[in-house]
Write a protein that holds these residues in place. Structure first.
Motif, PDB file in Angstrom:
ATOM      1  N   ASN A  40     -27.598 -81.438  40.002  1.00 28.19           N
ATOM      2  CA  ASN A  40     -26.495 -81.955  39.180  1.00 28.19           C
ATOM      3  C   ASN A  40     -25.119 -81.743  39.794  1.00 28.19           C
ATOM      4  OD1 ASN A  40     -27.988 -83.023  37.068  1.00 28.19           O
ATOM      5  ND2 ASN A  40     -28.044 -81.086  35.961  1.00 28.19           N
ATOM      6  N   HIS A  41     -24.978 -80.734  40.631  1.00 30.70           N
ATOM      7  CA  HIS A  41     -23.655 -80.354  41.130  1.00 30.70           C
ATOM      8  C   HIS A  41     -23.503 -80.792  42.580  1.00 30.70           C
ATOM      9  CE1 HIS A  41     -23.447 -78.031  37.441  1.00 30.70           C
ATOM     10  NE2 HIS A  41     -24.641 -77.558  37.739  1.00 30.70           N
ATOM     11  N   VAL A  42     -23.514 -82.121  42.800  1.00 32.40           N
ATOM     12  CA  VAL A  42     -23.491 -82.649  44.163  1.00 32.40           C
ATOM     13  C   VAL A  42     -22.587 -83.869  44.287  1.00 32.40           C
ATOM     14  CG1 VAL A  42     -25.810 -81.814  44.739  1.00 32.40           C
ATOM     15  CG2 VAL A  42     -25.546 -84.080  43.735  1.00 32.40           C
ATOM     16  N   LEU A  43     -22.186 -84.121  45.521  1.00 32.62           N
ATOM     17  CA  LEU A  43     -21.505 -85.355  45.901  1.00 32.62           C
ATOM     18  C   LEU A  43     -22.331 -85.991  47.007  1.00 32.62           C
ATOM     19  CD1 LEU A  43     -17.799 -84.134  46.033  1.00 32.62           C
ATOM     20  CD2 LEU A  43     -18.871 -85.520  44.264  1.00 32.62           C
ATOM     21  N   VAL A  44     -22.446 -87.316  46.965  1.00 33.36           N
ATOM     22  CA  VAL A  44     -23.305 -88.040  47.891  1.00 33.36           C
ATOM     23  C   VAL A  44     -22.454 -88.981  48.736  1.00 33.36           C
ATOM     24  CG1 VAL A  44     -25.221 -89.682  48.059  1.00 33.36           C
ATOM     25  CG2 VAL A  44     -25.228 -87.938  46.258  1.00 33.36           C
ATOM     26  N   SER A  45     -22.733 -89.011  50.037  1.00 27.29           N
ATOM     27  CA  SER A  45     -22.116 -90.021  50.891  1.00 27.29           C
ATOM     28  C   SER A  45     -23.222 -90.780  51.615  1.00 27.29           C
ATOM     29  CB  SER A  45     -21.138 -89.396  51.892  1.00 27.29           C
ATOM     30  OG  SER A  45     -21.809 -88.543  52.781  1.00 27.29           O
ATOM     31  N   VAL A  46     -22.973 -92.073  51.811  1.00 21.82           N
ATOM     32  CA  VAL A  46     -23.949 -92.948  52.459  1.00 21.82           C
ATOM     33  C   VAL A  46     -23.278 -93.564  53.679  1.00 21.82           C
ATOM     34  CG1 VAL A  46     -25.383 -95.005  52.193  1.00 21.82           C
ATOM     35  CG2 VAL A  46     -25.056 -93.461  50.242  1.00 21.82           C
ATOM     36  N   ARG A  47     -23.981 -93.520  54.798  1.00 23.31           N
ATOM     37  CA  ARG A  47     -23.465 -94.054  56.055  1.00 23.31           C
ATOM     38  C   ARG A  47     -24.533 -94.961  56.660  1.00 23.31           C
ATOM     39  NH1 ARG A  47     -23.739 -91.626  61.632  1.00 23.31           N
ATOM     40  NH2 ARG A  47     -22.081 -92.604  62.793  1.00 23.31           N
ATOM     41  N   GLY A  71     -29.234-100.228  61.138  1.00 29.09           N
ATOM     42  CA  GLY A  71     -29.997 -98.992  61.266  1.00 29.09           C
ATOM     43  C   GLY A  71     -30.359 -98.450  59.897  1.00 29.09           C
ATOM     44  N   ASP A  72     -30.968 -97.284  59.894  1.00 31.18           N
ATOM     45  CA  ASP A  72     -31.288 -96.604  58.638  1.00 31.18           C
ATOM     46  C   ASP A  72     -29.996 -96.122  57.987  1.00 31.18           C
ATOM     47  OD1 ASP A  72     -34.066 -96.788  59.042  1.00 31.18           O
ATOM     48  OD2 ASP A  72     -34.064 -94.970  60.254  1.00 31.18           O
ATOM     49  N   TYR A  73     -30.044 -95.949  56.678  1.00 28.31           N
ATOM     50  CA  TYR A  73     -28.938 -95.300  55.987  1.00 28.31           C
ATOM     51  C   TYR A  73     -29.049 -93.801  56.229  1.00 28.31           C
ATOM     52  CZ  TYR A  73     -27.991 -99.552  53.321  1.00 28.31           C
ATOM     53  OH  TYR A  73     -27.666-100.833  52.950  1.00 28.31           O
ATOM     54  N   GLU A  74     -27.914 -93.174  56.443  1.00 27.67           N
ATOM     55  CA  GLU A  74     -27.843 -91.723  56.541  1.00 27.67           C
ATOM     56  C   GLU A  74     -27.160 -91.231  55.282  1.00 27.67           C
ATOM     57  OE1 GLU A  74     -25.830 -90.776  60.198  1.00 27.67           O
ATOM     58  OE2 GLU A  74     -27.183 -92.014  61.371  1.00 27.67           O
ATOM     59  N   LYS A 113     -27.397 -92.592  41.359  1.00 30.05           N
ATOM     60  CA  LYS A 113     -26.478 -93.711  41.152  1.00 30.05           C
ATOM     61  C   LYS A 113     -25.739 -94.067  42.438  1.00 30.05           C
ATOM     62  CE  LYS A 113     -24.564 -92.821  36.836  1.00 30.05           C
ATOM     63  NZ  LYS A 113     -23.416 -92.803  35.939  1.00 30.05           N
ATOM     64  N   ALA A 114     -25.488 -93.048  43.267  1.00 32.57           N
ATOM     65  CA  ALA A 114     -24.732 -93.265  44.501  1.00 32.57           C
ATOM     66  C   ALA A 114     -25.519 -94.043  45.543  1.00 32.57           C
ATOM     67  CB  ALA A 114     -24.293 -91.920  45.082  1.00 32.57           C
ATOM     68  N   THR A 115     -26.850 -93.949  45.533  1.00 32.98           N
ATOM     69  CA  THR A 115     -27.661 -94.641  46.539  1.00 32.98           C
ATOM     70  C   THR A 115     -28.305 -95.919  46.008  1.00 32.98           C
ATOM     71  OG1 THR A 115     -29.586 -93.282  45.996  1.00 32.98           O
ATOM     72  CG2 THR A 115     -28.162 -92.512  47.796  1.00 32.98           C
ATOM     73  N   LYS A 116     -28.255 -96.116  44.723  1.00 29.54           N
ATOM     74  CA  LYS A 116     -28.887 -97.298  44.109  1.00 29.54           C
ATOM     75  C   LYS A 116     -28.340 -98.625  44.641  1.00 29.54           C
ATOM     76  CE  LYS A 116     -30.318 -99.105  39.652  1.00 29.54           C
ATOM     77  NZ  LYS A 116     -30.316 -98.909  38.207  1.00 29.54           N
ATOM     78  N   PRO A 117     -27.025 -98.784  44.812  1.00 30.31           N
ATOM     79  CA  PRO A 117     -26.513-100.072  45.312  1.00 30.31           C
ATOM     80  C   PRO A 117     -27.045-100.459  46.692  1.00 30.31           C
ATOM     81  CG  PRO A 117     -24.704 -98.738  44.464  1.00 30.31           C
ATOM     82  CD  PRO A 117     -25.927 -97.868  44.480  1.00 30.31           C
ATOM     83  N   PRO A 141     -23.955 -72.911  48.015  1.00 28.33           N
ATOM     84  CA  PRO A 141     -23.549 -74.210  48.554  1.00 28.33           C
ATOM     85  C   PRO A 141     -24.680 -74.800  49.405  1.00 28.33           C
ATOM     86  CG  PRO A 141     -21.819 -72.586  48.860  1.00 28.33           C
ATOM     87  CD  PRO A 141     -23.041 -71.842  48.420  1.00 28.33           C
ATOM     88  N   ILE A 142     -24.872 -76.116  49.279  1.00 26.93           N
ATOM     89  CA  ILE A 142     -25.934 -76.792  50.031  1.00 26.93           C
ATOM     90  C   ILE A 142     -25.386 -78.028  50.716  1.00 26.93           C
ATOM     91  CG2 ILE A 142     -27.828 -75.983  48.570  1.00 26.93           C
ATOM     92  CD1 ILE A 142     -27.792 -78.725  47.174  1.00 26.93           C
ATOM     93  N   ARG A 143     -26.016 -78.379  51.834  1.00 28.18           N
ATOM     94  CA  ARG A 143     -25.755 -79.654  52.511  1.00 28.18           C
ATOM     95  C   ARG A 143     -27.101 -80.167  52.992  1.00 28.18           C
ATOM     96  NH1 ARG A 143     -24.727 -79.457  57.697  1.00 28.18           N
ATOM     97  NH2 ARG A 143     -25.212 -81.446  58.612  1.00 28.18           N
ATOM     98  N   ILE A 144     -27.449 -81.374  52.565  1.00 29.23           N
ATOM     99  CA  ILE A 144     -28.741 -81.965  52.909  1.00 29.23           C
ATOM    100  C   ILE A 144     -28.463 -83.312  53.568  1.00 29.23           C
ATOM    101  CG2 ILE A 144     -30.937 -82.811  52.010  1.00 29.23           C
ATOM    102  CD1 ILE A 144     -30.343 -81.028  49.492  1.00 29.23           C
ATOM    103  N   ARG A 145     -29.102 -83.540  54.724  1.00 32.09           N
ATOM    104  CA  ARG A 145     -28.969 -84.832  55.396  1.00 32.09           C
ATOM    105  C   ARG A 145     -30.318 -85.537  55.373  1.00 32.09           C
ATOM    106  NH1 ARG A 145     -26.511 -85.705  60.556  1.00 32.09           N
ATOM    107  NH2 ARG A 145     -28.179 -84.421  61.388  1.00 32.09           N
ATOM    108  N   LEU A 146     -30.287 -86.802  54.947  1.00 37.34           N
ATOM    109  CA  LEU A 146     -31.499 -87.595  54.768  1.00 37.34           C
ATOM    110  C   LEU A 146     -31.385 -88.900  55.536  1.00 37.34           C
ATOM    111  CD1 LEU A 146     -31.371 -87.339  50.872  1.00 37.34           C
ATOM    112  CD2 LEU A 146     -32.803 -85.925  52.346  1.00 37.34           C
TER     113      LEU A 146
END
Length: 161
Positions: A40-47, A71-74, A113-117, A141-146
């Protein structure tokens, strides 16, 4: 119309967006029998990076660019794991649940919601960092890269000879 509030944080602030990792069907044992983990306590960025071949030509300034494909989304998730039940205890249960997903060696489902579009429904974990936070016991604090993964179906044709 504003986005609806999903729920309230442990501080009482509204949560407008979160991230949910879901276990692949028939793989519950790989996830300690968890169906999902919610952050719940996160911010998402898509590249997204385009695949482009660059060719140098002698005597020509710059390069010739040839578009190959998208390419793939990061996806990067920055946030905090929180023990909302006890402000004086580390979020051990939340961490163990999350690690079951982060250490899985395959594709996991993602809902946000951030990755749905972008149509991102499945991801693989590239890497993650989990830290302690000075001055608190119940927050990590966490940082996850997908990387996004697109389910592909391979169809075989049978030839009769």
């Amino acid at each position: 119309m504003p986005d609806p509030i999903i729920e309230k944080s442990y501080l009482g602030t509204p949560i407008m967006s979160n991230v949910v990792f879901k276990a692949p069907k028939n793989r519950a044992s790989d996830f300690n029998y968890l169906e999902q983990v919610k952050l719940n306590h996160v911010l998402v960025s898509v590249r997204q990076v385009k695949q482009i071949n660059k060719t140098q030509v002698e005597g020509m300034p710059g390069t010739i660019k040839e578009y190959i494909s998208l390419g793939d989304y990061e996806i990067t998730i920055n946030g905090t794991l929180v023990n909302e039940d006890d402000p004086f205890a580390a979020p051990r249960t939340q961490l163990n649940d999350l690690l079951a997903f982060l250490n899985f060696e395959g594709v996991i489902e993602l809902s946000s919601k951030a990755t749905k579009p972008y149509g991102i429904l499945e991801v693989v974990v590239m890497d993650y960092v989990i830290n302690e936070k000075a001055g608190t016991l119940n927050e990590y604090p966490i940082r996850i890269r997908l990387l996004s993964d697109t389910p592909e179906e391979i169809q075989f044709q049978q030839f009769s000879g």
